[in-house]
Design an enzyme around this catalytic site. Sequence first.
Site, short mmCIF file in Angstrom:
data_model
loop_
_atom_site.label_atom_id
_atom_site.label_comp_id
_atom_site.label_asym_id
_atom_site.label_seq_id
_atom_site.Cartn_x
_atom_site.Cartn_y
_atom_site.Cartn_z
N ASP A 195 8.46 -2.09 0.94
CA ASP A 195 8.46 -1.08 -0.09
C ASP A 195 7.76 -1.44 -1.57
O ASP A 195 8.23 -2.49 -2.00
CB ASP A 195 9.90 -0.43 -0.14
N GLY A 196 7.18 -0.59 -1.97
CA GLY A 196 6.89 -0.85 -3.68
C GLY A 196 5.32 -0.88 -3.94
O GLY A 196 5.03 -0.83 -4.88
N GLY A 239 3.07 1.48 -3.95
CA GLY A 239 2.78 2.59 -4.69
C GLY A 239 3.14 2.32 -6.37
O GLY A 239 1.93 2.39 -7.32
N ARG A 240 4.33 1.89 -6.44
CA ARG A 240 4.61 1.28 -8.01
C ARG A 240 3.95 0.26 -8.63
O ARG A 240 3.65 0.38 -9.60
CB ARG A 240 6.00 1.23 -8.13
N TRP A 241 3.67 -0.81 -7.56
CA TRP A 241 2.91 -1.97 -7.92
C TRP A 241 1.68 -1.42 -8.68
O TRP A 241 1.08 -2.00 -9.42
CB TRP A 241 2.80 -2.98 -6.99
N HIS A 275 -1.67 -0.71 -1.53
CA HIS A 275 -1.60 -0.86 -0.24
C HIS A 275 -2.51 -2.15 0.24
O HIS A 275 -2.11 -2.85 0.97
CB HIS A 275 -1.75 0.35 0.52
N SER A 295 5.97 4.86 9.04
CA SER A 295 7.14 5.32 9.61
C SER A 295 6.77 6.58 10.05
O SER A 295 5.76 7.15 9.61
CB SER A 295 8.37 5.57 8.59
N GLU A 299 8.11 9.20 9.45
CA GLU A 299 8.04 10.29 8.31
C GLU A 299 6.86 10.14 7.46
O GLU A 299 6.47 10.85 6.73
CB GLU A 299 9.42 10.01 7.57
N TRP A 344 3.81 10.46 8.26
CA TRP A 344 2.93 11.52 8.42
C TRP A 344 2.76 12.54 7.39
O TRP A 344 1.85 13.37 7.20
CB TRP A 344 2.75 12.12 9.79
N LEU A 397 5.15 -17.63 16.55
CA LEU A 397 5.88 -16.63 15.91
C LEU A 397 5.28 -15.21 16.64
O LEU A 397 4.17 -14.95 16.91
CB LEU A 397 5.31 -16.47 14.37
N GLU A 437 22.16 -9.10 8.78
CA GLU A 437 22.53 -9.15 7.04
C GLU A 437 21.47 -8.61 6.26
O GLU A 437 20.35 -8.52 6.56
CB GLU A 437 22.51 -10.67 6.69
C1 FPP Z 1 5.76 1.39 1.12
O1 FPP Z 1 5.22 1.53 -0.29
C2 FPP Z 1 4.81 0.81 2.11
C3 FPP Z 1 4.25 1.42 3.10
C4 FPP Z 1 4.34 2.96 3.27
C5 FPP Z 1 3.18 0.81 3.83
C6 FPP Z 1 3.36 -0.75 4.17
C7 FPP Z 1 1.88 -1.05 4.66
C8 FPP Z 1 1.28 -2.29 4.09
C9 FPP Z 1 2.07 -3.09 3.51
C10 FPP Z 1 -0.27 -2.34 4.53
C11 FPP Z 1 -0.73 -2.67 5.85
C12 FPP Z 1 0.15 -3.24 6.74
C13 FPP Z 1 -0.03 -3.99 7.81
C14 FPP Z 1 0.91 -4.63 8.88
C15 FPP Z 1 -1.45 -4.51 7.95
P1 FPP Z 1 5.35 2.88 -1.05
O2 FPP Z 1 3.72 3.60 -0.94
O3 FPP Z 1 6.35 3.71 -0.33
O4 FPP Z 1 5.72 2.27 -2.47
P2 FPP Z 1 6.35 3.08 -3.64
O5 FPP Z 1 7.85 3.35 -3.06
O6 FPP Z 1 6.09 2.41 -4.56
O7 FPP Z 1 5.42 4.43 -3.72
#
Ligand code: FPP
Length: 240
Positions: A12-13, A15-17, A29, A57, A59, A61, A123, A199
């Site tokens: 997660d994160g 978008g904020r990054w 992303h 996820s 959700e 979509w 792995l 954990e």
């Molecule tokens: C959450 O960040 C991240 C996602 C919904 C997507 C995760 C996808 C990737 C890391 C890239 C592709 C993955 C693979 C396996 C090739 P957010 O957008 O919810 O961030 P925010 O909470 O800061 O808005």
Amino acid sequence: MSVPDHVAIIMDGNGRWASRRGMPRAAGHRSGAQAVRAIVESAREQSVKTLTLFAFSSENWQRPKTEVRVLLDLFRRTIRREIDSMNESGVRLSFIGERAHFSEALRHEMAQAEMRTRDNAALNLVIAIDYGGRWDLVQAARRLACACRDNQLDPDEIDEHSLGARLALAEFPAPDLFIRTGGERRVSNFLLWDLAYSELYFSDELWPDFDGNSLACAIDWFGQRQRRFGRLPQAAATGL
Ligand code: FPP
């Protein structure tokens, strides 16, 4: 010190990054996908056997169409770009989730990637895509119902084993360590059944910043946990 065999991560994160840098969410992303590469490598080096990543996820979509397209394109391009080197380094790739909503072409590429890497053993990399813990339980329940209807199973015999055997992660042991980046402390419909005794580790780092060193810190923290699985401390330590 004990290393978790199976690590499951909510990344997660992104978008904020990006927004902290005045960049579009798509850039976050893309950086997130780079971080995936480093974490896969680092997990392998740290002797993790299975790494499950929540990429999209059930959700997700509901996000704007453009963002959904960015995420799915990025997923497809990352798989294409990384598959050769993953294969060379012994990564077995598999996907969990509902594939029916993807294009035929994407489904084909996913199946090809799974087939090509299926004999690798360094792995297990499991990507959860169009995945939800509730979806997983529902599809397992449906499979149980079909087995009963076809007289392969007596409803009275349904137990944790027969349900667990029909879940998406059935062939892998449950995650030992769950990690969520981005500061939120919730499970967000990830592996609802499988996380029963994991954990739980929450990091305030945003996913694109989470690197091999961050993973090592989480693994160190895991090494200090005493896992009891509902037993008394002494019994858990001796396995009795
Ligand atoms: C959450 O960040 C991240 C996602 C919904 C997507 C995760 C996808 C990737 C890391 C890239 C592709 C993955 C693979 C396996 C090739 P957010 O957008 O919810 O961030 P925010 O909470 O800061 O808005």
